[in-house]
Scaffold this active site. Structure first.
Site, PDB file in Angstrom:
ATOM      1  CG  HIS A 140      -2.019   1.188   1.328  1.00  0.00           C
ATOM      2  ND1 HIS A 140      -1.527   2.350   1.615  1.00  0.00           N
ATOM      3  CD2 HIS A 140      -3.298   0.832   1.248  1.00  0.00           C
ATOM      4  CE1 HIS A 140      -2.927   2.948   1.699  1.00  0.00           C
ATOM      5  NE2 HIS A 140      -3.645   1.926   1.487  1.00  0.00           N
ATOM      6  CG  ASP A 144       0.500  -2.385   6.424  1.00  0.00           C
ATOM      7  OD1 ASP A 144      -0.512  -2.631   7.210  1.00  0.00           O
ATOM      8  OD2 ASP A 144       0.241  -1.904   5.178  1.00  0.00           O
ATOM      9  CD  GLN A 159      -6.724  -4.455   3.799  1.00  0.00           C
ATOM     10  OE1 GLN A 159      -7.675  -5.057   3.822  1.00  0.00           O
ATOM     11  NE2 GLN A 159      -6.817  -3.194   3.473  1.00  0.00           N
ATOM     12  CE  LYS A 163      -7.634  -0.478   5.570  1.00  0.00           C
ATOM     13  NZ  LYS A 163      -7.444   0.900   5.716  1.00  0.00           N
ATOM     14  CB  CYS A 195      -3.583   3.106  -1.326  1.00  0.00           C
ATOM     15  SG  CYS A 195      -4.941   4.530  -1.234  1.00  0.00           S
TER      16      CYS A 195
END
Lengths: 411, 118
Positions: free
Chosen positions: A116, A195, A198, A221, A363
């Site tokens: 991203h 990261d 998600q 999220k 993104c």
């Protein structure tokens, strides 16, 4: 009906809502809103400041969430949790507070082609400032990271590897543990940032087991509020960081000439933090932990397979993402001449069917360019509240959009 | 089947654009739609301050493609100074639709490119 739907008040106002954009932001669980409202209506004071009971209560609740997040990530100490504005702020904080101090000219920073922008641009900027080298692990034709050539990318100059646990475009789940093992076998000193934006709502995470150094994610999220996120750091890594945002709440002593900072996460939380949102994040964790991961994983896996199967029945659809080791984040294009573009599809689905999907580059422009998807893709991303009925509506809506665009040829 | 946004005029311009192509020897300007990343290039030939020829290149959604095709049809033969005074609303009127704020960005991109011409 999906048994989780009742926990999300938005469906009371929008019973027909088909929300398939949880990868952008998930819907908010009622418990999150109640807990935040509780802060605003019962103990709405600043933290670490007042000596009156309401402020003490706010501080206690805030610090409790720190411990809760650590436990949620399989870590031991609340002191390893820095509250941020979100995953993006977390990566930027590491790039500024750790990167600025530890990256030097000619050092190498490694990321992947599926990042991203939030886990790409901060490193690109850092590399520019430091005259360091930015390298990419490639994505192969199966939409997974090419791990065969790691030896060519990781070397003695590699300082940090920053990569996503789950691709926000392809849905690919990266084998983080295996990657870190391989990387550390080449250079044991490589620092790893993952990261988890998600990932955290869709699978249990254990930062100790994964052996990461930094882990970032966002509250919004994972059915929590916007405006709050987490940076987990290994204790040693936090000692290597220097504050990069300065102000109240993060100082030991200030004179006209100089300032000293305390050790610990508060050194990186200048200013009044998002207290209500941190309280809401705590509720989101309680919400996720009140359910069975086994059940969540099984449901999401079954619905992902159903979605893929249903989409594949439409001949115009081409899906970009792996067949297995994936989550319910599915990007696609409508192939052929004169088809609805990604934005046309998102517009028609939303306006006509109350079906919410994402359109564009999500993104992740370099990834789209790699696969010649310069005009973007349409992305469906699943949440705990989705069910087969939602996917059936999606399919009906896509067929309608195709019909609209075919209407001139057909008559 | 008729959709209230994707009307025949828009679909027709999307499928059979009149002003798509490369203009040899003209001035070319480009702009990127920050919302979607769509890139649009417009080439123009100007004589005595009047746009004599105009062509566009690029791709993306039907709204942005149809809008720029319609726009170029409107500006050919017009003074550049007048084109620079045009508002996005005029494009919407020509398209015969009212757009939501995010789709306005798609539809107005062509005009933004033309306004960059010095």
């Amino acid at each position: 009906m999906n048994k989780y739907k009742k926990y999300f008040p938005i469906f009371e106002n929008n019973p027909e809502l088909v929300y398939l954009d949880s990868g952008a932001t998930a819907l908010k669980a009622g418990i999150v809103l109640d807990r935040m409202n509780g802060y605003y209506t019962e103990f709405s004071a600043n933290i670490n400041r007042g000596l009156y009971p309401m402020s003490e209560k706010a501080t206690e609740e805030y610090e409790e969430v720190r411990k809760k997040v650590a436990k949620f990530l399989g870590a031991e100490h609340g002191s390893e949790i820095i509250f941020t504005g979100g995953a993006t702020a977390g990566v930027n904080l590491v790039a500024r507070s750790w990167g600025e101090e530890n990256i030097e000219e000619e050092d190498e920073i490694v990321i992947t082609e599926m990042e991203h922008h939030s886990n790409l641009v901060p490193w690109q900027e850092l590399a520019k400032r430091k005259k360091a080298v930015l390298k990419f692990i490639e994505v192969d034709e199966t939409y997974k990271l090419d791990l065969e050539n790691l030896e060519k990318i990781i070397n003695s100059k590699t300082k940090i590897l920053a990569l996503t646990q789950v691709s926000n475009v392809l849905g690919t789940i990266n084998p983080i543990k295996e990657i870190i093992k391989k990387v550390k076998a080449i250079n044991s000193k490589v620092v790893v940032l993952v990261d988890g934006a998600q990932a955290v709502a869709h699978m249990p995470v254990n930062v100790i087991d994964l052996d990461v150094d930094f882990y970032v994610f966002s509250g919004h999220k994972m059915y929590g509020p916007t405006g709050v996120g987490v940076l987990w750091t290994k204790a040693q890594r936090q000692l290597e960081m220097r504050p990069s945002i300065f102000g109240g709440g993060m100082i030991k002593e200030v004179t006209k000439e100089m300032t000293t900072y305390p050790l610990g996460p508060e050194a990186f939380e200048a200013g009044t933090p998002p207290i209500a949102q941190v309280v809401g994040l705590g509720a989101a964790i309680d919400f996720l932990e009140s359910m069975s991961w086994k059940e969540i994983l099984e449901n999401e896996d079954e619905l992902t397979k159903y979605t893929l199967k249903s989409l594949e029945k439409i001949p115009e659809i081409k899906i970009f993402g792996p067949i297995s080791e994936r989550v319910g984040v599915i990007s696609m294009v409508l192939t052929g001449k004169n088809r609805p573009g990604a934005h046309d599809l998102g517009d028609i689905l939303g306006r006509k069917f109350n079906v919410c999907i994402r359109s564009g580059h999500h993104c992740a422009m370099p990834l789209h360019h790699k696969f010649d998807l310069d005009y973007g893709t349409s992305r469906v991303s699943l949440g705990i509240y989705n069910e087969k009925k939602d996917i059936d509506k999606l399919i009906e809506a896509i067929k309608y959009a195709l019909d609209i665009f075919n209407c001139i040829e057909n008559g | 089947m008729v959709d209230d946004l994707y009307r025949e005029i828009i679909l027709e311009h999307y499928k059979n654009p009149e002003n798509m192509g490369v203009l040899e020897g003209g001035i070319e300007m480009e702009e990127v739609n920050a919302l979607c990343g769509d890139k649009l290039k417009i080439g123009v030939k100007i004589k005595n301050g009047i746009i004599k020829e105009a062509k566009f290149r690029g791709g993306g959604c039907a709204i942005s493609m149809a809008a720029v095709d319609i726009l170029l049809g409107m500006v050919i033969g017009k003074k550049l100074s007048e084109v620079k005074k045009m508002s996005g609303h005029e494009i919407e009127e020509a398209m015969g639709v009212e757009l939501t704020s995010s789709r306005k960005k798609c539809a107005y991109l062509g005009l933004e490119v033309l306004k960059k011409i010095k």
